[in-house]
Write a protein that holds these residues in place. Structure first.
Motif, PDB file in Angstrom:
ATOM      1  N   VAL A  14      78.276  34.027 -34.008  1.00  0.00           N
ATOM      2  CA  VAL A  14      79.371  33.170 -33.607  1.00  0.00           C
ATOM      3  C   VAL A  14      80.016  32.790 -34.795  1.00  0.00           C
ATOM      4  CG1 VAL A  14      80.038  31.124 -32.490  1.00  0.00           C
ATOM      5  CG2 VAL A  14      78.015  32.559 -31.595  1.00  0.00           C
ATOM      6  N   PRO A  15      81.245  33.334 -35.224  1.00  0.00           N
ATOM      7  CA  PRO A  15      82.172  32.973 -36.103  1.00  0.00           C
ATOM      8  C   PRO A  15      81.939  31.244 -36.425  1.00  0.00           C
ATOM      9  CG  PRO A  15      83.252  34.336 -34.871  1.00  0.00           C
ATOM     10  CD  PRO A  15      82.278  33.848 -34.040  1.00  0.00           C
ATOM     11  N   MET A  16      81.920  30.959 -37.546  1.00  0.00           N
ATOM     12  CA  MET A  16      81.987  29.624 -37.964  1.00  0.00           C
ATOM     13  C   MET A  16      82.894  29.327 -39.246  1.00  0.00           C
ATOM     14  SD  MET A  16      77.918  28.728 -37.906  1.00  0.00           S
ATOM     15  CE  MET A  16      77.428  30.141 -38.493  1.00  0.00           C
ATOM     16  N   SER A  17      83.409  28.233 -39.402  1.00  0.00           N
ATOM     17  CA  SER A  17      84.166  27.816 -40.580  1.00  0.00           C
ATOM     18  C   SER A  17      83.238  27.575 -41.589  1.00  0.00           C
ATOM     19  CB  SER A  17      85.081  26.476 -40.013  1.00  0.00           C
ATOM     20  OG  SER A  17      84.144  25.217 -40.176  1.00  0.00           O
ATOM     21  N   ASP A  18      83.544  27.406 -42.773  1.00  0.00           N
ATOM     22  CA  ASP A  18      82.976  26.915 -43.902  1.00  0.00           C
ATOM     23  C   ASP A  18      82.463  25.553 -43.682  1.00  0.00           C
ATOM     24  OD1 ASP A  18      83.323  29.398 -45.140  1.00  0.00           O
ATOM     25  OD2 ASP A  18      85.046  28.601 -46.485  1.00  0.00           O
ATOM     26  N   ILE A  19      81.591  25.189 -44.240  1.00  0.00           N
ATOM     27  CA  ILE A  19      81.047  23.571 -44.346  1.00  0.00           C
ATOM     28  C   ILE A  19      82.071  22.802 -45.013  1.00  0.00           C
ATOM     29  CG2 ILE A  19      79.075  22.194 -44.974  1.00  0.00           C
ATOM     30  CD1 ILE A  19      77.213  24.118 -44.394  1.00  0.00           C
ATOM     31  N   GLY A  20      82.596  21.816 -44.401  1.00  0.00           N
ATOM     32  CA  GLY A  20      83.422  20.740 -45.121  1.00  0.00           C
ATOM     33  C   GLY A  20      82.768  19.359 -45.263  1.00  0.00           C
ATOM     34  N   PHE A  53      83.259  25.884 -34.633  1.00  0.00           N
ATOM     35  CA  PHE A  53      83.082  27.243 -34.127  1.00  0.00           C
ATOM     36  C   PHE A  53      83.702  27.274 -32.729  1.00  0.00           C
ATOM     37  CE2 PHE A  53      79.589  24.342 -32.604  1.00  0.00           C
ATOM     38  CZ  PHE A  53      79.291  24.865 -31.381  1.00  0.00           C
ATOM     39  N   ARG A  54      83.945  28.389 -32.049  1.00  0.00           N
ATOM     40  CA  ARG A  54      84.443  28.362 -30.690  1.00  0.00           C
ATOM     41  C   ARG A  54      83.221  29.136 -29.962  1.00  0.00           C
ATOM     42  NH1 ARG A  54      90.213  28.506 -30.995  1.00  0.00           N
ATOM     43  NH2 ARG A  54      91.190  29.186 -32.956  1.00  0.00           N
ATOM     44  N   ASP A  55      83.510  28.464 -28.569  1.00  0.00           N
ATOM     45  CA  ASP A  55      82.814  29.293 -27.564  1.00  0.00           C
ATOM     46  C   ASP A  55      83.189  30.543 -27.119  1.00  0.00           C
ATOM     47  OD1 ASP A  55      84.465  28.587 -25.626  1.00  0.00           O
ATOM     48  OD2 ASP A  55      83.613  27.180 -24.714  1.00  0.00           O
ATOM     49  N   PRO A  56      82.880  31.377 -26.122  1.00  0.00           N
ATOM     50  CA  PRO A  56      83.403  32.720 -25.952  1.00  0.00           C
ATOM     51  C   PRO A  56      84.795  32.436 -24.986  1.00  0.00           C
ATOM     52  CG  PRO A  56      81.113  32.764 -25.517  1.00  0.00           C
ATOM     53  CD  PRO A  56      81.359  31.276 -25.837  1.00  0.00           C
ATOM     54  N   ASP A  57      85.064  31.215 -24.552  1.00  0.00           N
ATOM     55  CA  ASP A  57      86.324  30.936 -23.930  1.00  0.00           C
ATOM     56  C   ASP A  57      87.359  30.571 -24.792  1.00  0.00           C
ATOM     57  OD1 ASP A  57      85.868  31.577 -20.907  1.00  0.00           O
ATOM     58  OD2 ASP A  57      84.030  30.624 -21.383  1.00  0.00           O
ATOM     59  N   GLY A  58      87.128  30.082 -26.275  1.00  0.00           N
ATOM     60  CA  GLY A  58      88.079  29.892 -27.138  1.00  0.00           C
ATOM     61  C   GLY A  58      88.279  28.209 -27.206  1.00  0.00           C
ATOM     62  N   ASN A  59      87.004  27.451 -26.602  1.00  0.00           N
ATOM     63  CA  ASN A  59      87.128  26.152 -26.600  1.00  0.00           C
ATOM     64  C   ASN A  59      86.503  25.722 -28.214  1.00  0.00           C
ATOM     65  OD1 ASN A  59      87.899  25.006 -24.001  1.00  0.00           O
ATOM     66  ND2 ASN A  59      86.050  26.151 -23.613  1.00  0.00           N
ATOM     67  N   VAL A  60      87.082  24.805 -29.125  1.00  0.00           N
ATOM     68  CA  VAL A  60      86.745  24.539 -30.396  1.00  0.00           C
ATOM     69  C   VAL A  60      85.880  23.544 -30.435  1.00  0.00           C
ATOM     70  CG1 VAL A  60      87.500  24.279 -32.717  1.00  0.00           C
ATOM     71  CG2 VAL A  60      88.844  25.521 -31.256  1.00  0.00           C
TER      72      VAL A  60
END
Length: 142
Positions: free
Chosen positions: A106-112, A128-135
Motif C-alpha cells: 500500500v503506497p504511503m506518504s513519508d512520515i511527518g 495512505f489510501r484504501d483501494p477505493d481512493g479514501n485517504v
C-alpha cells in the motif's frame, strides 16, 4: 455505557465492493470486519470494520446512494468525497500499521512530524489510501 459525552460513532465510506474493502481493512490495516456474512447473504446493506470499542467505519456500496433520502438533497451529496479520516494509534500501533501496509504494498506518504490534531501536535503521522481512493492519516501522540 453510561458516559454520555460526545464521541465519534461511525464514518461511512463509499466503496465499490464492501467485501473486498473489508478484506483490505482487515488484512492491511488490522481492523475487525463486521457483518460480512450478513452482507453476502443479502441480510444487511453494508459491511463495517471496527476501529475501537466505540467507533466503526461503514463500507457502503455505491448502489446504496439511491436510498440516501434521510434529508432533502441527501441523494445529491451521497458519495461526496471526504478529505481524509485520521486514526490515532499508540507508537507501537503506528509502527505496526506502517509495516502491515508495506507488506500489502500500500503506497504511503513519508512520515511527518508535529501535525496538529484533536489532542495537540502528533509526534509522527503519515497518509495512505484504501483501494477505493479514501485517504487515511495515521498518527500517534507522545
Amino acid at each position: 455505557m453510561t458516559d454520555h459525552t460526545t464521541r465519534l460513532d461511525h464514518v461511512v465510506l463509499w466503496v465499490a465492493d464492501p467485501v473486498a474493502a473489508a478484506g483490505f481493512y482487515e488484512n492491511a490495516v488490522g481492523l475487525e470486519p463486521l457483518k460480512v456474512a450478513e452482507y453476502t447473504e443479502g441480510k444487511v446493506s453494508f459491511v463495517s470494520v471496527r476501529v475501537n470499542e466505540e467507533t466503526i467505519l461503514d463500507l457502503a456500496p455505491h448502489s446504496l446512494v439511491e436510498r440516501m433520502n434521510m434529508l432533502p438533497g441527501s441523494v445529491e451529496s451521497a458519495g461526496h468525497p471526504v478529505n481524509h479520516v485520521c486514526l490515532a494509534l499508540s507508537s507501537a500501533g503506528f509502527d505496526t500499521l506502517r509495516a502491515r501496509l508495506a507488506e500489502h504494498d500500500v503506497p504511503m506518504s513519508d512520515i511527518g512530524h508535529d501535525s496538529s490534531g484533536a489532542r495537540g501536535n502528533a509526534t509522527r503521522n503519515f497518509y495512505f489510501r484504501d483501494p477505493d481512493g479514501n485517504v487515511f492519516e495515521a498518527r500517534h501522540y507522545a
